[in-house]
Design an enzyme around this catalytic site. Structure first.
Site, PDB file in Angstrom:
ATOM      1  N   ASP A 213       0.866  -1.185   0.000  1.00  0.00           N
ATOM      2  CA  ASP A 213       0.000   0.000   0.000  1.00  0.00           C
ATOM      3  C   ASP A 213       0.897   1.228   0.000  1.00  0.00           C
ATOM      4  O   ASP A 213       2.127   1.105  -0.051  1.00  0.00           O
ATOM      5  CB  ASP A 213      -0.943  -0.032   1.221  1.00  0.00           C
ATOM      6  CG  ASP A 213      -2.284   0.621   0.910  1.00  0.00           C
ATOM      7  OD1 ASP A 213      -2.267   1.779   0.457  1.00  0.00           O
ATOM      8  OD2 ASP A 213      -3.328  -0.011   1.106  1.00  0.00           O
ATOM      9  N   HIS A 288      -2.969   3.130  -4.601  1.00  0.00           N
ATOM     10  CA  HIS A 288      -2.317   2.784  -3.319  1.00  0.00           C
ATOM     11  C   HIS A 288      -0.879   2.318  -3.558  1.00  0.00           C
ATOM     12  O   HIS A 288      -0.461   1.275  -3.057  1.00  0.00           O
ATOM     13  CB  HIS A 288      -3.131   1.693  -2.603  1.00  0.00           C
ATOM     14  CG  HIS A 288      -4.419   2.215  -2.027  1.00  0.00           C
ATOM     15  ND1 HIS A 288      -4.458   2.991  -0.890  1.00  0.00           N
ATOM     16  CD2 HIS A 288      -5.703   2.075  -2.434  1.00  0.00           C
ATOM     17  CE1 HIS A 288      -5.736   3.310  -0.619  1.00  0.00           C
ATOM     18  NE2 HIS A 288      -6.495   2.775  -1.541  1.00  0.00           N
ATOM     19  N   ASP A 354      -8.994  -0.987  -5.582  1.00  0.00           N
ATOM     20  CA  ASP A 354      -9.881  -0.017  -4.930  1.00  0.00           C
ATOM     21  C   ASP A 354      -9.301   1.402  -4.959  1.00  0.00           C
ATOM     22  O   ASP A 354      -8.088   1.584  -5.046  1.00  0.00           O
ATOM     23  CB  ASP A 354     -10.126  -0.423  -3.460  1.00  0.00           C
ATOM     24  CG  ASP A 354      -8.835  -0.469  -2.671  1.00  0.00           C
ATOM     25  OD1 ASP A 354      -7.830  -0.962  -3.214  1.00  0.00           O
ATOM     26  OD2 ASP A 354      -8.810   0.009  -1.523  1.00  0.00           O
ATOM     27  N   GLU A 355     -10.200   2.358  -4.893  1.00  0.00           N
ATOM     28  CA  GLU A 355      -9.880   3.759  -4.621  1.00  0.00           C
ATOM     29  C   GLU A 355      -8.759   4.316  -5.496  1.00  0.00           C
ATOM     30  O   GLU A 355      -7.902   5.055  -5.007  1.00  0.00           O
ATOM     31  CB  GLU A 355      -9.475   3.914  -3.139  1.00  0.00           C
ATOM     32  CG  GLU A 355     -10.598   3.587  -2.191  1.00  0.00           C
ATOM     33  CD  GLU A 355     -10.163   3.683  -0.735  1.00  0.00           C
ATOM     34  OE1 GLU A 355     -10.971   4.165   0.062  1.00  0.00           O
ATOM     35  OE2 GLU A 355      -9.041   3.268  -0.393  1.00  0.00           O
ATOM     36  N   TRP A 421     -16.928  -4.446  -0.538  1.00  0.00           N
ATOM     37  CA  TRP A 421     -16.658  -3.625   0.652  1.00  0.00           C
ATOM     38  C   TRP A 421     -17.538  -2.386   0.696  1.00  0.00           C
ATOM     39  O   TRP A 421     -17.794  -1.858   1.764  1.00  0.00           O
ATOM     40  CB  TRP A 421     -15.178  -3.242   0.734  1.00  0.00           C
ATOM     41  CG  TRP A 421     -14.687  -2.232  -0.267  1.00  0.00           C
ATOM     42  CD1 TRP A 421     -14.401  -2.449  -1.581  1.00  0.00           C
ATOM     43  CD2 TRP A 421     -14.410  -0.858  -0.026  1.00  0.00           C
ATOM     44  NE1 TRP A 421     -13.972  -1.304  -2.180  1.00  0.00           N
ATOM     45  CE2 TRP A 421     -13.957  -0.297  -1.245  1.00  0.00           C
ATOM     46  CE3 TRP A 421     -14.495  -0.027   1.088  1.00  0.00           C
ATOM     47  CZ2 TRP A 421     -13.604   1.048  -1.371  1.00  0.00           C
ATOM     48  CZ3 TRP A 421     -14.130   1.315   0.970  1.00  0.00           C
ATOM     49  CH2 TRP A 421     -13.688   1.835  -0.257  1.00  0.00           C
ATOM     50  N   TYR A 446     -15.499  -3.781   9.219  1.00  0.00           N
ATOM     51  CA  TYR A 446     -14.244  -3.036   9.357  1.00  0.00           C
ATOM     52  C   TYR A 446     -13.912  -2.886  10.841  1.00  0.00           C
ATOM     53  O   TYR A 446     -14.420  -2.002  11.526  1.00  0.00           O
ATOM     54  CB  TYR A 446     -14.365  -1.678   8.644  1.00  0.00           C
ATOM     55  CG  TYR A 446     -14.016  -1.778   7.173  1.00  0.00           C
ATOM     56  CD1 TYR A 446     -14.472  -2.850   6.410  1.00  0.00           C
ATOM     57  CD2 TYR A 446     -13.223  -0.828   6.543  1.00  0.00           C
ATOM     58  CE1 TYR A 446     -14.140  -2.968   5.066  1.00  0.00           C
ATOM     59  CE2 TYR A 446     -12.888  -0.935   5.203  1.00  0.00           C
ATOM     60  CZ  TYR A 446     -13.352  -2.009   4.474  1.00  0.00           C
ATOM     61  OH  TYR A 446     -13.023  -2.122   3.138  1.00  0.00           O
ATOM     62  N   PHE A 447     -13.028  -3.737  11.305  1.00  0.00           N
ATOM     63  CA  PHE A 447     -12.733  -3.762  12.745  1.00  0.00           C
ATOM     64  C   PHE A 447     -11.717  -2.697  13.157  1.00  0.00           C
ATOM     65  O   PHE A 447     -11.331  -2.626  14.310  1.00  0.00           O
ATOM     66  CB  PHE A 447     -12.267  -5.160  13.165  1.00  0.00           C
ATOM     67  CG  PHE A 447     -13.368  -6.197  13.145  1.00  0.00           C
ATOM     68  CD1 PHE A 447     -14.646  -5.882  12.701  1.00  0.00           C
ATOM     69  CD2 PHE A 447     -13.138  -7.492  13.576  1.00  0.00           C
ATOM     70  CE1 PHE A 447     -15.667  -6.826  12.679  1.00  0.00           C
ATOM     71  CE2 PHE A 447     -14.144  -8.447  13.563  1.00  0.00           C
ATOM     72  CZ  PHE A 447     -15.409  -8.111  13.105  1.00  0.00           C
ATOM     73  N   TRP A 497      -7.637  -2.602   9.055  1.00  0.00           N
ATOM     74  CA  TRP A 497      -6.724  -1.601   8.481  1.00  0.00           C
ATOM     75  C   TRP A 497      -5.985  -0.968   9.647  1.00  0.00           C
ATOM     76  O   TRP A 497      -6.593  -0.696  10.691  1.00  0.00           O
ATOM     77  CB  TRP A 497      -7.527  -0.559   7.699  1.00  0.00           C
ATOM     78  CG  TRP A 497      -8.344  -1.184   6.597  1.00  0.00           C
ATOM     79  CD1 TRP A 497      -9.672  -1.480   6.641  1.00  0.00           C
ATOM     80  CD2 TRP A 497      -7.882  -1.610   5.321  1.00  0.00           C
ATOM     81  NE1 TRP A 497     -10.059  -2.062   5.461  1.00  0.00           N
ATOM     82  CE2 TRP A 497      -8.980  -2.155   4.622  1.00  0.00           C
ATOM     83  CE3 TRP A 497      -6.637  -1.578   4.682  1.00  0.00           C
ATOM     84  CZ2 TRP A 497      -8.886  -2.673   3.331  1.00  0.00           C
ATOM     85  CZ3 TRP A 497      -6.543  -2.083   3.392  1.00  0.00           C
ATOM     86  CH2 TRP A 497      -7.654  -2.621   2.734  1.00  0.00           C
ATOM     87  N   THR A 498      -4.700  -0.703   9.458  1.00  0.00           N
ATOM     88  CA  THR A 498      -3.902  -0.427  10.661  1.00  0.00           C
ATOM     89  C   THR A 498      -3.344   0.994  10.752  1.00  0.00           C
ATOM     90  O   THR A 498      -2.324   1.226  11.394  1.00  0.00           O
ATOM     91  CB  THR A 498      -2.753  -1.455  10.767  1.00  0.00           C
ATOM     92  OG1 THR A 498      -1.973  -1.378   9.566  1.00  0.00           O
ATOM     93  CG2 THR A 498      -3.276  -2.856  10.970  1.00  0.00           C
ATOM     94  N   GLU A 499      -4.037   1.951  10.144  1.00  0.00           N
ATOM     95  CA  GLU A 499      -3.565   3.331  10.279  1.00  0.00           C
ATOM     96  C   GLU A 499      -3.368   3.702  11.750  1.00  0.00           C
ATOM     97  O   GLU A 499      -2.365   4.289  12.135  1.00  0.00           O
ATOM     98  CB  GLU A 499      -4.576   4.307   9.664  1.00  0.00           C
ATOM     99  CG  GLU A 499      -4.589   4.326   8.153  1.00  0.00           C
ATOM    100  CD  GLU A 499      -5.567   3.327   7.553  1.00  0.00           C
ATOM    101  OE1 GLU A 499      -5.980   2.392   8.267  1.00  0.00           O
ATOM    102  OE2 GLU A 499      -5.908   3.485   6.365  1.00  0.00           O
TER     103      GLU A 499
HETATM  104  C1  ACM Z   1     -10.921  -0.439   1.082  1.00  0.00           C
HETATM  105  O1  ACM Z   1     -11.333  -0.315   2.252  1.00  0.00           O
HETATM  106  N1  ACM Z   1     -10.393   0.605   0.451  1.00  0.00           N
HETATM  107  C2  ACM Z   1     -11.022  -1.707   0.374  1.00  0.00           C
END
Ligand code: ACM
Ligand code: ZN
Length: 625
Positions: A213, A288, A354-355, A421, A446-447, A497-499
């Site tokens: 990413d 990404h 994605d995105e 998603w 989304y945990f 996701w680990t931001e």
């Molecule tokens: C995503 O949460 N962008 C797949």
């Protein structure tokens, strides 16, 4: 889980069992504890559990035998290793008598159990765990582990009395996934193994490893060493909130990051395979990709003069994109896939999708020429073309792609699996189109979202909330599908996701208890699910998880209400909440607070506020339901 508690001081005990069994018996008899287990708290809830009279007494004289298995079969070796950690005897092959745990591969294939189901029968004489395959035995053993005291690895029980029962169990969905983003924060091999142990305990079977990413490239690629030398590292800003991190200073050392070597990848795949978990790598394209573009800026679009850097903190919208008009980008992607595909034995490669913000493509002469040459309508179709090119390449190597649901915007084939998603409807559309689907809609899965009122939680995704109860109520099967379309819904997965997650403890805090709730969504028959029972079981699992060194989140202290209109026009109000042992006080229209013990009636116009206490400590301030 048992399994995941690596209790070093006890590792040598198996030798002692063999050599000094007489002395051990004496020791156990003199200082061991006895325990009686009357009811079981199994998560995910099995299809059938029938409690019976009497029970079996497990002790260190109990033998363990396998039938239709070999002592060196991988699962039998795994089971023996864990039994030794519990101070029990390993599995032998031979004819069992009484006082025995038997691990049996059925003589005749039971269609209902299929490959991953199992039965457990506990009687006064024996415990029999039976399945059609080693995989089924593995899951049966995970269930059995949850029937034992949570501190079994540490405490020498002289006798464990297990109430007689019959269990029959098999999964609802085949895709029981857990995704982990190791780009925003890197987690080492030991932490990944601990995560796989957690997955195994709750019968998850797909580990979606988000390896690349903007914030770091995490897999060794020999042909492009700068992906690791440059793309895997950034300056450390872990002392600052993700959204407010200060930029890197000139020449500041890049000390935060890392990547997995190919040897480490293999080690993790083997560890996962022993636990019947497939590892699915994700390589993000075409967006990404800051980590790629800092290492190899020539893969960016013509005219894009941005200096990309692997940095801490968000850049939004994420404009970094690989140039789809540049043949070198296709060569690069194929070269990377050539190194990735042979490493991962499972059939899927996740290619992201994605995105991808396409502003650069709009400005780039090469991308515009590609659009013109191929007769495409716009940049969306250009992404579709790129994904299909990659899909064709992956397919030639007998693999299939998974992509985030943006891949539906192009002409991707129906062989591609869609990870839905952006809401349930994306999954519905994909299934109707004939694509396999993995459901992971943001609102349930989304945990990295808060699990409770943000005021009382460590920082997470701003303005978010997914409680354990919300997860528990999720049904991955979208309505409005025919049976044939529904068969395309492979299952679901939770994403981390680990931001905002920079330690393994914080990752566990966010995963637990919601991963337990999700395991019943994924594995348990709909008819076997029961929220009130789950809440009670969760209290015991919290103890079990902590005994096994996992950090467990708080869950939410906010109650919710259900209302039912009565014939006299009033509402019957029932309150409920997530945490066993919590006390809720309520007030109707500002009257004094009273402790909730049973449903009450009120006028439909009335307002209820609540206060939540745990052990007399206020856990959730006044809240209007
Ligand atoms: C995503 O949460 N962008 C797949
Ligand atoms: Zn371009």
């Amino acid at each position: 889980m048992n399994v995941c508690k690596r209790n070093k001081k006890l590792l040598n005990m198996s030798g002692l069992f063999i050599c000094l069994s007489f002395m051990m018996t004496f020791l156990l008899a003199s200082c061991g504890q006895k325990v009686t287990i009357e009811s079981y708290a199994i998560i995910p809830q099995p299809v059938e559990v029938t409690m019976e009279k009497g029970g079996f007494t497990l002790s260190n004289s109990t033998t363990c035998y396998g039938a239709n298995v070999g002592q060196n079969d991988p699962t039998i070796k795994y089971i023996s290793r864990v039994l030794r950690q519990w101070h029990l005897n390993p599995v032998l092959v031979g004819k069992p008598e009484t006082n025995c745990i038997q691990f049996v591969i059925n003589d005749q294939y039971d269609n209902q159990l299929a490959d991953d189901g199992y039965t457990i029968d506990i009687t006064k004489d024996n415990i029999v765990i039976a399945a059609n395959s080693e995989q089924g035995l593995f899951y049966g053993f995970q269930t059995f582990a949850q029937m034992l005291p949570e501190d079994i690895s540490e405490t020498r029980y002289s006798k464990i009395f297990l109430t007689a029962c019959h269990i029959k169990d098999y999964p609802r969905f085949n895709w029981r996934g857990s995704h982990l983003d190791v780009s925003r924060h890197f987690f080492g091999v030991t932490q990944i193994k601990k995560h796989l142990d957690l997955m195994a305990m709750y019968k998850y079977n797909k580990f979606h490893w988000h390896l690349t990413d903007d914030h770091g490239w995490r897999i060794e690629i020999s042909k492009y060493p700068l992906l690791n030398d440059v793309g895997s590292w950034r300056v450390n800003r872990d002392d600052q909130p993700w959204g407010e991190a200060s930029p890197a200073m000139p020449n500041e050392a890049r000390t935060n990051g890392g990547y997995y070597t190919k040897e480490e990848i293999k080690e993790i795949i083997d560890y996962a395979a022993e636990r019947y978990i497939d590892v699915i790598p994700e390589i993000e394209i075409p967006g990404h990709c800051c980590a790629i573009l800092e290492a190899y800026p020539q893969l960016a679009c013509e005219g894009d003069d941005t200096t990309y850097t692997v940095q801490f903190g968000p850049y939004w919208p994420p404009r970094a994109i690989l140039c789809a008009g540049n043949d070198s980008v296709l060569t690069f992607l194929k070269d990377v896939l050539d190194e990735i595909i042979p490493l991962f034995p499972n059939k899927y490669i996740h290619i992201g999708g994605d995105e991808a913000v396409k502003d650069n493509w709009k400005r780039c002469q090469r991308c515009q020429k590609r659009i013109k040459d191929l007769g495409l309508k716009n940049e969306e179709e250009l992404q579709g073309w790129l994904i299909v090119e990659i899909e064709k390449y992956v397919k030639r190597q007998e693999k299939s792609i998974i992509g985030w649901d943006e891949i539906l915007d192009g002409e991707v084939s129906t062989d591609a699996t869609v990870m839905a998603w952006q809401g349930t409807n994306r999954g519905r559309i994909a299934a109707k189109r004939g694509n396999d689907v993995i459901m992971t809609p943001t609102e349930f899965c989304y945990f990295n979202f808060y699990q409770a009122n943000a005021e009382f939680q460590p920082p997470a995704m701003p303005n978010s909330l997914i409680t354990m109860h919300k997860v528990y109520e999720y049904d991955p099967m979208p309505d409005g599908l025919t049976a044939k379309q529904g068969a395309h819904i492979l299952g679901a997965q939770c994403n981390l996701w680990t931001e905002y997650i920079n330690t393994p403890e914080m990752a566990e805090y966010m995963l637990l208890p919601r991963m337990c709730a999700m395991s019943e969504v994924l594995w348990s028959a709909k008819s076997a699910k029961n929220w009130a029972q789950f809440r009670k079981k969760m209290a015991r699992h919290t103890v079990r998880l902590k005994a096994n060194d996992y950090t467990v989140g708080t869950g939410s202290f906010r109650p919710w209400k259900k209302t039912e209109k009565q014939s006299d026009g009033t509402l019957l109000v029932t309150l409920d909440w997530e945490i066993e042992g919590m006390h809720v006080y309520y007030s109707v229209d500002g009257s004094g607070y009273v402790r909730y013990t049973k449903p009450f009636t009120m006028s439909p116009k009335s307002k209820i506020t609540t206060l939540s206490f745990m052990n007399s400590i206020l856990k959730e301030k006044e809240y209007e339901l």
